[in-house]
Design a protein around this motif. Structure first.
Motif, PDB file in Angstrom:
ATOM      1  N   GLN A  10       0.810  -1.217   0.000  1.00  9.29           N
ATOM      2  CA  GLN A  10       0.000   0.000   0.000  1.00  9.29           C
ATOM      3  C   GLN A  10       0.844   1.267   0.000  1.00  9.29           C
ATOM      4  OE1 GLN A  10      -3.149  -0.006   2.933  1.00  9.29           O
ATOM      5  NE2 GLN A  10      -3.597  -2.184   2.629  1.00  9.29           N
ATOM      6  N   GLU A  11       1.888   1.266   0.823  1.00 10.38           N
ATOM      7  CA  GLU A  11       2.738   2.455   0.892  1.00 10.38           C
ATOM      8  C   GLU A  11       3.900   2.393  -0.090  1.00 10.38           C
ATOM      9  OE1 GLU A  11       3.827   3.137   4.934  1.00 10.38           O
ATOM     10  OE2 GLU A  11       1.750   3.128   5.646  1.00 10.38           O
ATOM     11  N   ASN A  12       4.062   1.232  -0.739  1.00 14.07           N
ATOM     12  CA  ASN A  12       5.055   1.058  -1.815  1.00 14.07           C
ATOM     13  C   ASN A  12       6.474   1.423  -1.383  1.00 14.07           C
ATOM     14  OD1 ASN A  12       3.177   0.198  -3.861  1.00 14.07           O
ATOM     15  ND2 ASN A  12       2.499   2.317  -4.029  1.00 14.07           N
ATOM     16  N   HIS A  13       6.822   1.057  -0.143  1.00 14.37           N
ATOM     17  CA  HIS A  13       8.202   1.246   0.284  1.00 14.37           C
ATOM     18  C   HIS A  13       9.085   0.198  -0.397  1.00 14.37           C
ATOM     19  CE1 HIS A  13       7.404   4.323   3.205  1.00 14.37           C
ATOM     20  NE2 HIS A  13       6.558   3.573   3.900  1.00 14.37           N
ATOM     21  N   ASP A  14      10.255   0.632  -0.827  1.00 17.92           N
ATOM     22  CA  ASP A  14      11.225  -0.283  -1.425  1.00 17.92           C
ATOM     23  C   ASP A  14      11.666  -1.296  -0.362  1.00 17.92           C
ATOM     24  OD1 ASP A  14      13.623  -1.504  -2.386  1.00 17.92           O
ATOM     25  OD2 ASP A  14      13.974   0.212  -3.694  1.00 17.92           O
ATOM     26  N   PRO A  15      11.663  -2.600  -0.692  1.00 15.49           N
ATOM     27  CA  PRO A  15      12.112  -3.608   0.289  1.00 15.49           C
ATOM     28  C   PRO A  15      13.503  -3.311   0.842  1.00 15.49           C
ATOM     29  CG  PRO A  15      11.072  -4.689  -1.575  1.00 15.49           C
ATOM     30  CD  PRO A  15      11.171  -3.249  -1.935  1.00 15.49           C
TER      31      PRO A  15
END
Length: 230
Positions: A155-160
């Motif tokens: 949902q927040e599309n943070h990079d792993p």
């Protein structure tokens, strides 16, 4: 002498470069072997300066009869692998074959492959991320923690890789909880931190600021730093 001259003639004919992507994926593109070889011959003629070889010329290099060569050329035009363009050489106007449609199809295939590879790499990173969190926390993640990690990714599309870096910051600070890591990610996003390198630099600056405050023994209120929060 005759052999020497023949060898020189062969060398002067040069070589033809065929993209490996085309060689490995012509079936995926929708070409059969006959269509593939015909395109190679058209490519060869164009490389030698003959931009509009006739079916007779192409058939002379293949085992196809002229009528089948003509039909195959027509199919390649209909399927969008070749196109005929107008050519203008000063006072002489004519037509020529263009392989641009084929190169465009190859580019789309390459981009699709790259996108799929990126997806696979991301899935692999995400899988390792769950294991890394459990390893650092020294226990299985709770359902709420698993859901939080999923929200960060989906949902927040943070990079792993940034999530992994945020976990590292939490370890360095001795504050191993998801709320703290969430604040780190929030601060990075708010400050335009989009890479691990920038994240490391940002964290180093904040840690130096915190150490300076401790040395000066000054209590500052009203300023927010994620490394200072419990």
């Amino acid at each position: 002498m005759l052999k020497k001259e023949k060898m020189i003639e062969w060398f002067e004919q040069g070589s033809l470069s065929i993209p490996r992507l085309l060689l490995n994926n012509y079936v995926t593109l929708g070409l059969n072997e006959i269509e593939f070889m015909l395109i190679i011959h058209v490519h060869s003629y164009i490389e030698k300066g003959n931009n509009f070889p006739t079916p007779n010329e192409i058939a002379s290099r293949m085992t196809l009869p002229v009528n089948q060569c003509t039909d195959t050329l027509r199919k390649l035009l209909q399927k969008g692998f070749l196109k005929i363009e107008e050519s203008d050489n000063g006072s002489v106007r004519g037509e020529r074959y263009s392989l641009q449609p084929l190169w465009e199809k190859m580019l789309i295939l390459f981009l699709q492959d790259s996108k799929e590879e990126d997806k696979q790499n991301r899935r692999s990173l995400e899988s390792r991320l769950y294991s890394l969190f459990e390893s650092e926390f020294g226990r299985p993640l709770s359902p709420i923690e698993i859901e939080t990690l999923s929200i960060w990714l989906d949902q927040e599309n943070h990079d792993p890789l940034l999530i992994k870096a945020a976990l590292r910051e939490a370890v360095l600070s001795g504050k191993m909880n998801f709320r703290y890591i969430d604040r780190i990610l929030f601060e990075w996003k708010r400050n335009g931190v989009t890479s691990v390198e920038k994240a490391n630099e940002y964290g180093q600056r904040v840690r130096q600021h915190q150490q300076s405050k401790i040395r000066q023994n000054q209590a500052k209120t009203g300023s927010f730093h994620w490394l200072e929060q419990e």
